[in-house]
Design a protein around this motif. Structure first.
Motif, PDB file in Angstrom:
ATOM      1  N   ASN A  65     -17.410   5.778  73.409  1.00 12.24           N
ATOM      2  CA  ASN A  65     -16.551   6.941  73.645  1.00 12.24           C
ATOM      3  C   ASN A  65     -16.830   7.951  72.530  1.00 12.24           C
ATOM      4  O   ASN A  65     -16.311   7.813  71.419  1.00 12.24           O
ATOM      5  CB  ASN A  65     -15.084   6.497  73.625  1.00 12.24           C
ATOM      6  N   PRO A  66     -17.681   8.985  72.768  1.00 20.08           N
ATOM      7  CA  PRO A  66     -18.043   9.909  71.679  1.00 20.08           C
ATOM      8  C   PRO A  66     -16.822  10.644  71.133  1.00 20.08           C
ATOM      9  O   PRO A  66     -15.825  10.852  71.829  1.00 20.08           O
ATOM     10  CB  PRO A  66     -19.026  10.880  72.357  1.00 20.08           C
ATOM     11  N   TYR A  67     -16.930  11.076  69.883  1.00 17.39           N
ATOM     12  CA  TYR A  67     -15.811  11.753  69.233  1.00 17.39           C
ATOM     13  C   TYR A  67     -16.357  12.755  68.218  1.00 17.39           C
ATOM     14  O   TYR A  67     -17.517  12.706  67.799  1.00 17.39           O
ATOM     15  CB  TYR A  67     -14.911  10.741  68.528  1.00 17.39           C
ATOM     16  N   THR A  68     -15.491  13.670  67.842  1.00 16.91           N
ATOM     17  CA  THR A  68     -15.772  14.566  66.720  1.00 16.91           C
ATOM     18  C   THR A  68     -14.795  14.242  65.599  1.00 16.91           C
ATOM     19  O   THR A  68     -13.673  13.761  65.847  1.00 16.91           O
ATOM     20  CB  THR A  68     -15.631  16.046  67.112  1.00 16.91           C
ATOM     21  N   LEU A  69     -15.230  14.480  64.372  1.00 18.34           N
ATOM     22  CA  LEU A  69     -14.441  14.134  63.202  1.00 18.34           C
ATOM     23  C   LEU A  69     -14.195  15.388  62.390  1.00 18.34           C
ATOM     24  O   LEU A  69     -15.124  16.048  61.942  1.00 18.34           O
ATOM     25  CB  LEU A  69     -15.203  13.097  62.370  1.00 18.34           C
ATOM     26  N   ALA A  79     -21.983   7.234  76.364  1.00 17.29           N
ATOM     27  CA  ALA A  79     -22.955   7.134  75.277  1.00 17.29           C
ATOM     28  C   ALA A  79     -23.222   5.670  74.939  1.00 17.29           C
ATOM     29  O   ALA A  79     -22.450   4.766  75.274  1.00 17.29           O
ATOM     30  CB  ALA A  79     -22.454   7.881  74.040  1.00 17.29           C
ATOM     31  N   LYS A  80     -24.331   5.474  74.268  1.00 12.74           N
ATOM     32  CA  LYS A  80     -24.660   4.184  73.668  1.00 12.74           C
ATOM     33  C   LYS A  80     -25.071   4.455  72.225  1.00 12.74           C
ATOM     34  O   LYS A  80     -25.427   5.580  71.861  1.00 12.74           O
ATOM     35  CB  LYS A  80     -25.774   3.484  74.426  1.00 12.74           C
ATOM     36  N   ALA A  81     -25.013   3.427  71.382  1.00 12.88           N
ATOM     37  CA  ALA A  81     -25.246   3.649  69.955  1.00 12.88           C
ATOM     38  C   ALA A  81     -25.710   2.361  69.298  1.00 12.88           C
ATOM     39  O   ALA A  81     -25.700   1.280  69.906  1.00 12.88           O
ATOM     40  CB  ALA A  81     -23.973   4.177  69.289  1.00 12.88           C
ATOM     41  N   PHE A  82     -26.099   2.488  68.041  1.00 10.97           N
ATOM     42  CA  PHE A  82     -26.439   1.319  67.234  1.00 10.97           C
ATOM     43  C   PHE A  82     -26.085   1.599  65.786  1.00 10.97           C
ATOM     44  O   PHE A  82     -25.947   2.752  65.360  1.00 10.97           O
ATOM     45  CB  PHE A  82     -27.933   0.976  67.358  1.00 10.97           C
ATOM     46  N   ALA A  83     -25.924   0.532  65.024  1.00 13.30           N
ATOM     47  CA  ALA A  83     -25.729   0.608  63.576  1.00 13.30           C
ATOM     48  C   ALA A  83     -26.491  -0.555  62.959  1.00 13.30           C
ATOM     49  O   ALA A  83     -26.403  -1.690  63.450  1.00 13.30           O
ATOM     50  CB  ALA A  83     -24.259   0.546  63.206  1.00 13.30           C
ATOM     51  N   GLN A  84     -27.229  -0.270  61.917  1.00 10.84           N
ATOM     52  CA  GLN A  84     -27.977  -1.319  61.237  1.00 10.84           C
ATOM     53  C   GLN A  84     -27.966  -1.040  59.747  1.00 10.84           C
ATOM     54  O   GLN A  84     -27.880   0.106  59.315  1.00 10.84           O
ATOM     55  CB  GLN A  84     -29.429  -1.360  61.742  1.00 10.84           C
ATOM     56  N   GLY A  85     -28.028  -2.123  58.954  1.00  9.31           N
ATOM     57  CA  GLY A  85     -27.977  -1.876  57.526  1.00  9.31           C
ATOM     58  C   GLY A  85     -28.071  -3.140  56.704  1.00  9.31           C
ATOM     59  O   GLY A  85     -28.186  -4.261  57.213  1.00  9.31           O
ATOM     60  N   LEU A  86     -27.998  -2.929  55.394  1.00  8.63           N
ATOM     61  CA  LEU A  86     -28.078  -3.998  54.410  1.00  8.63           C
ATOM     62  C   LEU A  86     -27.041  -3.726  53.331  1.00  8.63           C
ATOM     63  O   LEU A  86     -26.979  -2.624  52.785  1.00  8.63           O
ATOM     64  CB  LEU A  86     -29.478  -4.044  53.791  1.00  8.63           C
ATOM     65  N   ASP A  87     -26.225  -4.736  53.017  1.00  8.74           N
ATOM     66  CA  ASP A  87     -25.203  -4.626  51.980  1.00  8.74           C
ATOM     67  C   ASP A  87     -25.485  -5.626  50.873  1.00  8.74           C
ATOM     68  O   ASP A  87     -25.890  -6.773  51.126  1.00  8.74           O
ATOM     69  CB  ASP A  87     -23.809  -4.906  52.552  1.00  8.74           C
ATOM     70  N   PHE A  88     -25.229  -5.193  49.642  1.00 13.26           N
ATOM     71  CA  PHE A  88     -25.469  -6.044  48.476  1.00 13.26           C
ATOM     72  C   PHE A  88     -24.319  -5.856  47.495  1.00 13.26           C
ATOM     73  O   PHE A  88     -23.882  -4.727  47.239  1.00 13.26           O
ATOM     74  CB  PHE A  88     -26.798  -5.650  47.813  1.00 13.26           C
ATOM     75  N   ARG A  89     -23.822  -6.962  46.945  1.00 14.00           N
ATOM     76  CA  ARG A  89     -22.734  -6.896  45.952  1.00 14.00           C
ATOM     77  C   ARG A  89     -22.916  -7.988  44.916  1.00 14.00           C
ATOM     78  O   ARG A  89     -23.075  -9.166  45.251  1.00 14.00           O
ATOM     79  CB  ARG A  89     -21.378  -7.042  46.640  1.00 14.00           C
ATOM     80  N   ASN A 113     -25.322  10.793  77.112  1.00 12.88           N
ATOM     81  CA  ASN A 113     -25.891  11.215  78.405  1.00 12.88           C
ATOM     82  C   ASN A 113     -27.414  11.211  78.393  1.00 12.88           C
ATOM     83  O   ASN A 113     -28.068  12.068  79.005  1.00 12.88           O
ATOM     84  CB  ASN A 113     -25.378  12.609  78.786  1.00 12.88           C
ATOM     85  N   ASP A 114     -28.003  10.241  77.685  1.00 14.10           N
ATOM     86  CA  ASP A 114     -29.470  10.081  77.636  1.00 14.10           C
ATOM     87  C   ASP A 114     -30.189  11.337  77.149  1.00 14.10           C
ATOM     88  O   ASP A 114     -31.326  11.623  77.564  1.00 14.10           O
ATOM     89  CB  ASP A 114     -30.006   9.658  79.009  1.00 14.10           C
ATOM     90  N   ARG A 115     -29.565  12.075  76.243  1.00 14.70           N
ATOM     91  CA  ARG A 115     -30.193  13.275  75.691  1.00 14.70           C
ATOM     92  C   ARG A 115     -30.991  12.979  74.422  1.00 14.70           C
ATOM     93  O   ARG A 115     -31.584  13.882  73.837  1.00 14.70           O
ATOM     94  CB  ARG A 115     -29.119  14.326  75.385  1.00 14.70           C
ATOM     95  N   GLY A 116     -31.002  11.741  73.981  1.00 15.49           N
ATOM     96  CA  GLY A 116     -31.695  11.371  72.757  1.00 15.49           C
ATOM     97  C   GLY A 116     -30.720  10.988  71.664  1.00 15.49           C
ATOM     98  O   GLY A 116     -29.533  11.314  71.721  1.00 15.49           O
ATOM     99  N   TYR A 117     -31.227  10.269  70.678  1.00 19.19           N
ATOM    100  CA  TYR A 117     -30.373   9.771  69.602  1.00 19.19           C
ATOM    101  C   TYR A 117     -30.170  10.816  68.512  1.00 19.19           C
ATOM    102  O   TYR A 117     -31.119  11.467  68.069  1.00 19.19           O
ATOM    103  CB  TYR A 117     -30.983   8.499  68.995  1.00 19.19           C
ATOM    104  N   ILE A 118     -28.904  10.972  68.110  1.00 15.57           N
ATOM    105  CA  ILE A 118     -28.535  11.843  66.992  1.00 15.57           C
ATOM    106  C   ILE A 118     -27.599  11.062  66.078  1.00 15.57           C
ATOM    107  O   ILE A 118     -27.024  10.034  66.465  1.00 15.57           O
ATOM    108  CB  ILE A 118     -27.836  13.138  67.471  1.00 15.57           C
ATOM    109  N   ALA A 119     -27.440  11.549  64.861  1.00 12.31           N
ATOM    110  CA  ALA A 119     -26.570  10.874  63.892  1.00 12.31           C
ATOM    111  C   ALA A 119     -25.125  10.893  64.370  1.00 12.31           C
ATOM    112  O   ALA A 119     -24.628  11.913  64.858  1.00 12.31           O
ATOM    113  CB  ALA A 119     -26.688  11.548  62.531  1.00 12.31           C
ATOM    114  N   ARG A 120     -24.445   9.754  64.223  1.00 13.82           N
ATOM    115  CA  ARG A 120     -23.019   9.701  64.504  1.00 13.82           C
ATOM    116  C   ARG A 120     -22.255  10.355  63.342  1.00 13.82           C
ATOM    117  O   ARG A 120     -22.788  10.483  62.232  1.00 13.82           O
ATOM    118  CB  ARG A 120     -22.550   8.254  64.691  1.00 13.82           C
ATOM    119  N   PRO A 121     -20.997  10.749  63.555  1.00 11.41           N
ATOM    120  CA  PRO A 121     -20.241  11.417  62.469  1.00 11.41           C
ATOM    121  C   PRO A 121     -20.086  10.585  61.204  1.00 11.41           C
ATOM    122  O   PRO A 121     -19.820  11.127  60.136  1.00 11.41           O
ATOM    123  CB  PRO A 121     -18.878  11.701  63.120  1.00 11.41           C
TER     124      PRO A 121
END
Length: 821
Positions: free
Chosen positions: A629-633, A646-656, A681-689
């Motif tokens: 569910n896309p949103y603006t911040l 929309a569809k999305a992904f998140a990936q990362g690495l955390d260290f402490r 809407n399949d317009r391509g990937y852009i950064a999420r807020p």
């Protein structure tokens, strides 16, 4: 820049590495073979001794960070001996069953955090939470120093975790879910967190891959437990930002306890440091109480209540913001008229009862009600000018605005009211069958929301009214005559009466076992959630989702103390009311639950360095999201599209890395890399807020070697810039600029008058205090200009829109007094 580096270096190395003593507490209930409480059991731990009361209850202080042998003796029953190792300020519950047949002579080492370690849970010490400085100090302030947790707004308690937004985090207090206000759009308006730091006993946090027993959100779990008093106590704090007081009370028979806290906060000191000059005094207050009654060792009742009131009266006067580039600096000059009057009142009550059927079966019932009354009223007229800044060297007008390239006016109006009631009823069960643990629960939730939105904006640039960006012809005056209707640039009017009924439940199984000589832990479970939205002219369909989750951890029999963990599953977030409402105020009752597949791989390594305990935790994660569910911040206000396009992904690495860099104190260094993008809407990937690429945090505690009563606390955060956001009516694919990096250092110095209480003679006046300290804090030590979002200003001549940063607080000083009895 060199001065800043020298100052930071001085703060780190100003103090030495000489330890000071800290304690923990051991408490519990002693039962006999018939599960009856045993009175008069002698409990000895180190140099301290105590006895159990008629309810079998005891509490005893022990030194922290060292092995301590606790001995339980009775005139008739056989002796029990247990060896424990606890962290500073930890309160560990140890219940003993004594009999008259055999002594328990073997050493049993209690490791309080083993379970949390294999579940991937981070535990935060309440004492650290109270000490670490921050403009909005508390649990959330400390969370923001952890890897994977981001917030570019020191005035807000809101935070995002691994690419999620502020609505995707579960918060529990005593297993009761708590909620955030709906209408708040700015961190300045938030005031107090629900959690009262003076009442906290334990704080657990999971940033992903959590178990099925936790609810239906996509990002994280914050699980807070309030303490149960064992004797009278008092904690008080006073500062330039307000004050608080918390009182512990216990009845003579130890069956009744009450923990009550009152807080008051005035944010004038912080908000008056911002670039907008205002007549402004926001005040926030709350009253919170946790009452428990234990008629027997097997049955306990408790009530948690909270009343809070936030008043936000805002009268802006002027604003001057300089932005642009070195070659072409631009200034925004604004003069305001009008005011804003907001009010947020919440009432919360929860009843909980715990019945221990037998040693292997526990039942819980939780009922709660949350009522919020919110109003957002404002009429603010702004006349603004965009001008060129004089950059001539040595000129008398250097830095002044020399030419206005655009002049305009803007009128914002709102009469927004919201009345929401949320009621919950839940039953939980816990079974211990040999090495197997089974947990289950069922919950009913009813949400009644009455919402009225009347909000509009009129923009006039160089004398000509601008039409809305969609659905109306372009007003191209003065070049082309315009004969169409004059309408607001934005106009939202809606009235929604919405009811949401929810049924949810979970079941999970856990097992500790061995594979060869290695210890292993298994956990598997599933959640179910069914909901339906209804209301005036609203008839949504019934929707059901199932969320399977699992964890596997292994501790190899190596020379090094390492635990490897793999966790994840399918996580759903059924829509809350705010997710059903689009930017025009229309409710879509058939919004689907957002779904995310979590995969988390982690390594937990405990070791000793400088003969002191340390821990290094590394986690790699990936989340694949569908039905997004896309949103603006905008600051902390979220406006959803109210669809699942929309569809999305998140990936990362955390260290402490955390441990005793200074003996007896916990400090840590954290680092996080994260990338999150969405495809609408399949317009391509852009950064999420919330696409926060890099995160670096330092939390450091120390004291002066020659004056050990002087403590130092440093909270340092660096985040790369977030996307600058876009107006809720705009195409986010057009607005992909980023804000500048967020850099903030808060430092606190505290003189502890009670530091030498252990060597002071009896009768000394300071012996009455557990803690008496006076502190001096500097917020935003290096006076960095940090921005939370952009204000979009239109230039009628060039047709450009300028993203003008909304800067946060500058350097601020605070004095704080702490008292604990």
């Amino acid at each position: 820049m060199n001065t800043n580096i020298k100052l930071l270096t001085l703060l780190f190395f100003l103090v030495g590495f000489t330890g000071f003593s800290q304690t923990a507490k051991l408490q519990g209930i002693i039962l006999d073979e018939n599960s009856a409480p045993v009175n008069g059991v002698n409990v000895t731990a180190g140099i301290n001794t105590t006895k159990t009361d008629e309810n079998g209850f005891y509490v005893i202080s022990i030194p922290a960070n060292e092995k301590v042998t606790a001995v339980f003796t009775h005139a008739v029953l056989k002796k029990n001996t247990v060896t424990v190792t606890l962290k500073p300020y930890e309160i560990y519950e140890l219940n003993i069953v004594m009999n008259d047949k055999a002594e328990s002579l073997g050493e049993v080492t209690v490791t309080a955090n083993n379970r949390k370690r294999v579940e991937g849970i981070t535990t935060l010490e309440p004492a650290t939470i109270r000490r670490i400085p921050g403009a909005n100090a508390g649990v959330e302030n400390l969370l923001k120093s952890l890897p994977g947790v981001s917030s570019n707004n020191e005035l807000s308690t809101a935070y995002s975790v691994r690419g999620g937004n502020y609505d995707e985090n579960l918060v529990y207090v005593n297993e009761i879910e708590v909620y955030r206000p709906f209408l708040i759009r700015s961190g300045q308006q938030e005031g107090l967190s629900f959690t009262n730091t003076d009442m906290v006993q334990n704080v657990d946090f999971s940033a992903g891959g959590f178990q099925a027993k936790y609810g239906d959100k996509l990002s994280s779990v914050l699980d807070i437990t309030y303490r149960t008093p064992t004797k009278f106590g008092l904690a008080a704090e006073a500062s330039f930002l307000g004050g608080s007081i918390a009182v512990d009370a216990v009845s003579k028979d130890q069956k009744w306890t009450a923990l009550t806290g009152v807080r008051y906060r005035d944010n004038s000191l912080l908000v008056n440091s911002q670039e907008t000059q205002t007549n402004f005094r926001p005040t926030f207050a709350d009253l919170q109480s946790n009452i428990t009654f234990a008629p027997s060792a097997r049955w306990q009742f408790s009530f948690l209540g909270n009343i809070s009131q936030n008043r936000y009266n805002y009268e802006p006067l002027t604003r001057e913001t300089k932005f642009g580039t070195i070659d072409e600096p631009i200034a925004l000059l604004v003069n305001y008229e009008g005011q804003e009057k907001d009010k947020y009142e919440t009432y919360f009550g929860a009843f909980k009862t715990v019945f221990k059927v037998n040693d292997n079966f526990t039942l819980k019932f939780i009922g709660s009600a949350y009522h919020t009354l919110e109003q957002e009223y404002f009429d603010i007229f702004a006349s603004y000018g965009l001008g060129d800044v004089d950059t001539s060297i040595g000129g008398e007008t250097r830095g002044a605005v020399t030419f206005n390239r655009a002049i305009g006016t803007q009128l914002n109006h709102a009469r927004n009211d919201l009345d929401a009631v949320i009621v919950n009823a839940e039953v939980k069960g816990f079974h211990n069958v040999k090495n197997h643990q089974i947990e289950w629960g069922f919950k009913y939730t009813r949400e009644d929301i009455r919402d009225r939105i009347v909000e509009w904006e009129v923009i006039d640039s160089a004398g000509f009214s601008l039409n809305p960006p969609r659905g109306f012809p372009i007003n191209d005056q003065p070049y082309t005559p315009y004969t169409g209707p004059l309408v607001p640039y934005q106009n939202v009017r809606a009235k929604n009466f919405v009811t949401i009924n929810r049924f949810s439940g979970y079941a999970q199984w856990s097992l500790k076992d061995h594979i060869g000589s290695s210890q292993v832990w298994y956990n598997a479970g599933v959640r179910m959630h069914q909901w339906q939205v209804s209301g005036d002219n609203i008839n949504g369909k019934s929707q059901v989702v199932f969320s399977p989750r699992a964890q596997f951890a292994i501790k190899p029999e190596w020379g090094k103390d390492m635990v490897f963990r793999l966790s994840g599953g399918l996580y759903y977030q059924p829509p809350f009311y705010r997710e059903l409402r689009d930017s025009l105020g229309t409710v879509n009752p058939d919004v689907k639950a957002q779904a995310a597949v979590h995969i988390v791989l982690s390594n937990d390594y405990s070791f000793k360095m400088w003969n002191r305990p340390f821990k290094m935790v590394t986690e790699a994660y990936y989340k694949s999201l569908t039905d997004v569910n896309p949103y603006t911040l905008e600051n902390v206000r979220i406006r959803y599209a109210a669809n699942n396009n929309a569809k999305a992904f998140a990936q990362g690495l955390d260290f402490r890395l955390n441990g005793e860099f200074v003996p007896g104190t916990e400090s840590w260094i954290s680092f996080g890399y994260m990338k999150t993008e969405e495809n609408i809407n399949d317009r391509g990937y852009i950064a999420r807020p919330t696409d926060q690429r890099l995160k670096f945090g330092v939390l450091f505690q120390d004291f002066m070697p020659r004056i050990p009563s002087v403590k130092l606390y440093l909270n340092l955060v660096y985040n790369t810039g977030l996307p600058g956001g876009s107006p809720s009516y705009a195409d986010p694919y057009v607005y992909q600029s980023r804000l500048k990096d967020y850099r903030r250092a808060d430092v606190g110095f505290s003189y502890v008058f009670t530091e030498k209480n252990d060597i002071r003679p009896e009768g000394h006046w300071l012996k009455k205090f557990k803690d008496l300290s006076l502190g001096f804090e500097i917020f935003n030590l290096f006076d960095n200009q940090n921005a939370i979002t952009n204000t979009w200003v239109r230039d009628v001549y060039t047709k450009n829109q300028y993203g003008i940063p909304n800067y946060l607080t500058t350097r601020v000083f605070n004095v704080k007094l702490n008292v604990r009895l």
